[in-house]
Design an enzyme around this catalytic site. Structure first.
Site, PDB file in Angstrom:
ATOM      1  N   HIS A 183      49.155  68.315  21.173  1.00 56.33           N
ATOM      2  CA  HIS A 183      49.681  67.046  21.566  1.00 56.33           C
ATOM      3  C   HIS A 183      51.154  67.087  21.953  1.00 56.33           C
ATOM      4  O   HIS A 183      51.910  66.545  21.313  1.00 56.33           O
ATOM      5  CB  HIS A 183      49.470  65.971  20.336  1.00 56.33           C
ATOM      6  CG  HIS A 183      48.166  65.599  20.116  1.00 56.33           C
ATOM      7  ND1 HIS A 183      47.875  65.202  19.230  1.00 56.33           N
ATOM      8  CD2 HIS A 183      47.010  65.631  21.071  1.00 56.33           C
ATOM      9  CE1 HIS A 183      46.259  64.745  19.351  1.00 56.33           C
ATOM     10  NE2 HIS A 183      46.108  65.098  20.490  1.00 56.33           N
ATOM     11  N   GLU A 208      40.098  63.457  26.752  1.00 51.58           N
ATOM     12  CA  GLU A 208      41.089  63.831  26.513  1.00 51.58           C
ATOM     13  C   GLU A 208      41.145  65.315  27.151  1.00 51.58           C
ATOM     14  O   GLU A 208      40.058  65.972  27.060  1.00 51.58           O
ATOM     15  CB  GLU A 208      41.384  63.863  24.876  1.00 51.58           C
ATOM     16  CG  GLU A 208      42.944  64.409  24.648  1.00 51.58           C
ATOM     17  CD  GLU A 208      43.709  64.026  23.449  1.00 51.58           C
ATOM     18  OE1 GLU A 208      44.710  64.068  23.077  1.00 51.58           O
ATOM     19  OE2 GLU A 208      42.529  63.895  22.366  1.00 51.58           O
ATOM     20  N   ASP A 217      41.924  68.278  26.390  1.00 50.20           N
ATOM     21  CA  ASP A 217      41.583  69.590  25.525  1.00 50.20           C
ATOM     22  C   ASP A 217      40.139  69.729  25.504  1.00 50.20           C
ATOM     23  O   ASP A 217      39.579  70.650  25.272  1.00 50.20           O
ATOM     24  CB  ASP A 217      42.246  69.529  24.177  1.00 50.20           C
ATOM     25  CG  ASP A 217      41.862  68.446  23.270  1.00 50.20           C
ATOM     26  OD1 ASP A 217      42.165  67.310  23.994  1.00 50.20           O
ATOM     27  OD2 ASP A 217      41.675  68.237  22.297  1.00 50.20           O
ATOM     28  N   HIS A 259      37.089  70.891  17.229  1.00 49.44           N
ATOM     29  CA  HIS A 259      38.088  72.097  16.965  1.00 49.44           C
ATOM     30  C   HIS A 259      37.729  72.604  15.570  1.00 49.44           C
ATOM     31  O   HIS A 259      37.095  71.818  14.765  1.00 49.44           O
ATOM     32  CB  HIS A 259      39.439  71.315  16.896  1.00 49.44           C
ATOM     33  CG  HIS A 259      39.708  70.834  18.078  1.00 49.44           C
ATOM     34  ND1 HIS A 259      40.245  71.560  19.245  1.00 49.44           N
ATOM     35  CD2 HIS A 259      40.145  69.271  18.595  1.00 49.44           C
ATOM     36  CE1 HIS A 259      40.647  70.530  20.260  1.00 49.44           C
ATOM     37  NE2 HIS A 259      40.591  69.298  19.631  1.00 49.44           N
ATOM     38  N   HIS A 313      34.420  63.002  25.003  1.00 55.59           N
ATOM     39  CA  HIS A 313      35.901  62.289  25.011  1.00 55.59           C
ATOM     40  C   HIS A 313      36.805  62.846  26.008  1.00 55.59           C
ATOM     41  O   HIS A 313      36.430  64.129  26.618  1.00 55.59           O
ATOM     42  CB  HIS A 313      36.545  63.051  23.741  1.00 55.59           C
ATOM     43  CG  HIS A 313      37.786  62.573  23.260  1.00 55.59           C
ATOM     44  ND1 HIS A 313      38.468  61.456  23.836  1.00 55.59           N
ATOM     45  CD2 HIS A 313      38.816  63.324  22.734  1.00 55.59           C
ATOM     46  CE1 HIS A 313      39.742  61.300  23.394  1.00 55.59           C
ATOM     47  NE2 HIS A 313      40.078  62.386  22.623  1.00 55.59           N
ATOM     48  N   TYR A 333      44.462  67.570   9.632  1.00 57.62           N
ATOM     49  CA  TYR A 333      43.973  66.927  10.791  1.00 57.62           C
ATOM     50  C   TYR A 333      43.778  65.518  10.556  1.00 57.62           C
ATOM     51  O   TYR A 333      44.148  64.478  11.346  1.00 57.62           O
ATOM     52  CB  TYR A 333      42.888  67.685  11.251  1.00 57.62           C
ATOM     53  CG  TYR A 333      42.110  67.262  12.642  1.00 57.62           C
ATOM     54  CD1 TYR A 333      42.664  67.969  13.701  1.00 57.62           C
ATOM     55  CD2 TYR A 333      41.514  66.267  12.959  1.00 57.62           C
ATOM     56  CE1 TYR A 333      42.155  67.853  15.221  1.00 57.62           C
ATOM     57  CE2 TYR A 333      40.965  65.824  14.230  1.00 57.62           C
ATOM     58  CZ  TYR A 333      41.541  66.530  15.216  1.00 57.62           C
ATOM     59  OH  TYR A 333      41.052  66.355  16.438  1.00 57.62           O
ATOM     60  N   ASP A 363      36.217  65.034  17.935  1.00 60.12           N
ATOM     61  CA  ASP A 363      37.358  65.240  17.071  1.00 60.12           C
ATOM     62  C   ASP A 363      37.075  64.830  15.781  1.00 60.12           C
ATOM     63  O   ASP A 363      37.955  65.139  14.701  1.00 60.12           O
ATOM     64  CB  ASP A 363      38.426  64.285  17.701  1.00 60.12           C
ATOM     65  CG  ASP A 363      39.067  65.015  18.883  1.00 60.12           C
ATOM     66  OD1 ASP A 363      39.238  66.116  18.990  1.00 60.12           O
ATOM     67  OD2 ASP A 363      39.679  64.244  19.761  1.00 60.12           O
ATOM     68  N   HIS A 393      39.438  59.481  17.963  1.00 62.58           N
ATOM     69  CA  HIS A 393      40.835  58.592  17.795  1.00 62.58           C
ATOM     70  C   HIS A 393      41.227  58.196  19.171  1.00 62.58           C
ATOM     71  O   HIS A 393      42.152  57.342  19.410  1.00 62.58           O
ATOM     72  CB  HIS A 393      41.916  59.744  17.516  1.00 62.58           C
ATOM     73  CG  HIS A 393      42.102  60.944  18.585  1.00 62.58           C
ATOM     74  ND1 HIS A 393      43.526  60.949  18.904  1.00 62.58           N
ATOM     75  CD2 HIS A 393      41.466  61.974  18.884  1.00 62.58           C
ATOM     76  CE1 HIS A 393      43.603  62.141  19.600  1.00 62.58           C
ATOM     77  NE2 HIS A 393      42.465  62.656  19.551  1.00 62.58           N
TER      78      HIS A 393
END
Length: 466
Positions: free
Chosen positions: A23, A81, A83, A227, A79, A194, A166, A147
């Site tokens: 991030h 995002e 990553d 992750h 998701h 996390y 996530d 998130h």
């Protein structure tokens, strides 16, 4: 590159042993991390997520070694995002028409980041399913605001794997993939870190989502996050941990965080730590210099704590910038049910303690009356005040009763603004929500029961009165 997960499911992600921050530089990585993507080969071939943009070319080349790209029938984008979605542009140059299954918000996220290329999106919602042959199907579960507003999880029947994105993950590299092959102490520490630093702001949503997943009666035998380690041995242990962590979690611990200019505030910090130890030997005490400590590690300790003490000397009629930035991060994490105290030295005007108290209240802490405000360097009478601060932090929390909250809410019913806990959107009765038929002048309490946040889509019971 390929690693066996279960049945016809393989891991095709990226292990990053050298990653140090995430991030941007906002999250520290101490033990490596992974971007987990999965390939399912049943009657249909399904790709679950991709990897981060810097590794896109390697990912696509590795994927080509595993399967002819034209044989991929579906892509699941849990998701948007980068990553998780970062390799989509490179992959879809090769197979531009492959169907992509995701939430409506994920379409917005992916097109917002990579542009509108006419990709073949198929929007799904909780309970929708996709038959992939051999008697198996994928069941989709929206995980809105866990998130991001676009997040979802995907459940594979037959093998009973929850691809949780996530949720339930960690920034922790495990070469052998599975939780029973990882260092359990590190794994649990990284899972808590996390949660505390990324997911805790959405704890109210998480509690409801765990209930919703339970009501779906999915026979989960493995949890495969995006992750870190895959939960193979007793996978529901992490679900149980999340349930506890989401419920205003705390241990018998007090954390002291400070920065100092000429060591006077440092002396106060250690005096408070010593007083806590003397008064309550069973209480664990952690002391950190904010400017010299990893902020994510410190926040993990705050998450575990029942109370904190924060210190700064006065500078510029306020507090040190290091402490101010740390307090803003603290506010964002929305910890609940914790006491706090303030302390600091000053030479002239001495505003730091009041500034700290105000910011701690703003961050959701119950601030005790006891504090230490020391002129120049602490004298014996200043250090002696540490006993009162320690006693207040060790004692029972001064929480407002439900009845008081209800009375306060009712008192300001017609004018009160309400804020969405997950995304921060503010509902203003003076404005209403005209885009969805809510006229100006409509009190929050008079909104329809099915009204949701116009930004992130969560229900109205996740708003709080300002």
């Amino acid at each position: 590159m390929r690693k066996q997960v279960k049945g016809n499911v393989t891991w095709i992600g990226y292990l990053d042993w050298e990653l140090q921050t995430f991030h941007g530089d906002d999250y520290s990585i101490l033990h490596g991390s992974s971007q987990n993507a999965y390939l399912i080969r049943e009657g249909k071939n399904v790709l679950i997520d991709t990897v981060w943009t810097p590794h896109r070319e390697e990912f696509v080349e590795n994927l080509k070694r595993e399967i002819d790209l034209s044989d991929i029938d579906y892509i699941i984008a849990n998701h948007g995002e980068c990553d998780h979605s970062g390799s989509l542009p490179a992959l879809l140059k090769e197979i531009p028409d492959v169907p992509i299954y995701c939430t409506a918000n994920a379409v917005k996220s992916i097109e917002g980041q990579y542009g509108k290329h006419g990709w073949n999106f198929h929007v799904v919602k909780t309970g929708d399913s996709l038959d992939i042959g051999n008697g198996k199907k994928l069941v989709f579960v929206e995980m809105r605001m866990l998130h991001w507003p676009d997040s979802m999880a995907t459940f594979l029947t037959g093998d009973n794997i929850l691809f949780s994105n996530d949720a339930f993950g960690q920034h922790y590299a495990v070469e052998e993939l599975f939780n029973d092959k990882a260092d359990s102490c590190l794994l649990n520490r990284e899972a808590m870190k996390y949660f505390a630093n990324i997911l805790n702001p959405f704890a109210p949503i998480l509690k409801k989502k765990l209930e919703e997943i339970g009501n779906l009666n999915l026979p989960i035998e493995m949890i495969a996050p995006s992750h870190g380690a895959i939960w193979r041995e007793n996978p529901l242990q992490i679900v149980e941990k999340y349930a506890a962590w989401a419920d205003a979690y705390q241990e018998n611990q007090i954390t002291i965080a400070y920065d100092t200019m000429w060591n006077g505030t440092e002396k106060l910090a250690h005096a408070i730590a010593d007083a806590i130890h003397r008064q309550s030997p069973d209480t664990l005490v952690r002391v950190f210099n904010i400017a010299k400590s990893d902020k994510n590690e410190v926040m993990t300790e705050v998450f575990k704590s029942k109370a904190i003490a924060v210190g700064s000397p006065t500078v510029g009629n306020s507090i040190l910038s290091s402490v101010a930035g740390w307090l803003e991060f603290l506010r964002q994490l929305k910890f609940k049910g914790k006491n706090a105290a303030a302390f600091g030295c000053y030479g002239w005007s001495g505003e730091s303690v009041k500034v700290l108290q105000d910011k701690l209240r703003e961050a959701g802490f119950t601030v005790v009356d006891e504090s230490i405000r020391s002129l120049w360097n602490p004298e014996e009478e200043d250090l002696a005040k540490a006993d009162a601060v320690a006693k207040a932090l060790i004692g029972e929390k001064k929480m407002e009763s439900d009845g008081q909250q209800e009375t306060a809410s009712a008192a300001g019913k017609d004018l009160a603004k309400y804020q969405c806990a997950p995304c921060g959107h503010i509902y203003d009765p003076a404005v209403g929500d005209p885009d969805r038929g809510i006229r100006p002048g409509t009190a929050f309490e008079d909104l329809p029961d099915d009204w949701t946040c116009p930004v992130c889509g969560v229900p109205k019971d996740l708003f709080h009165r300002l």
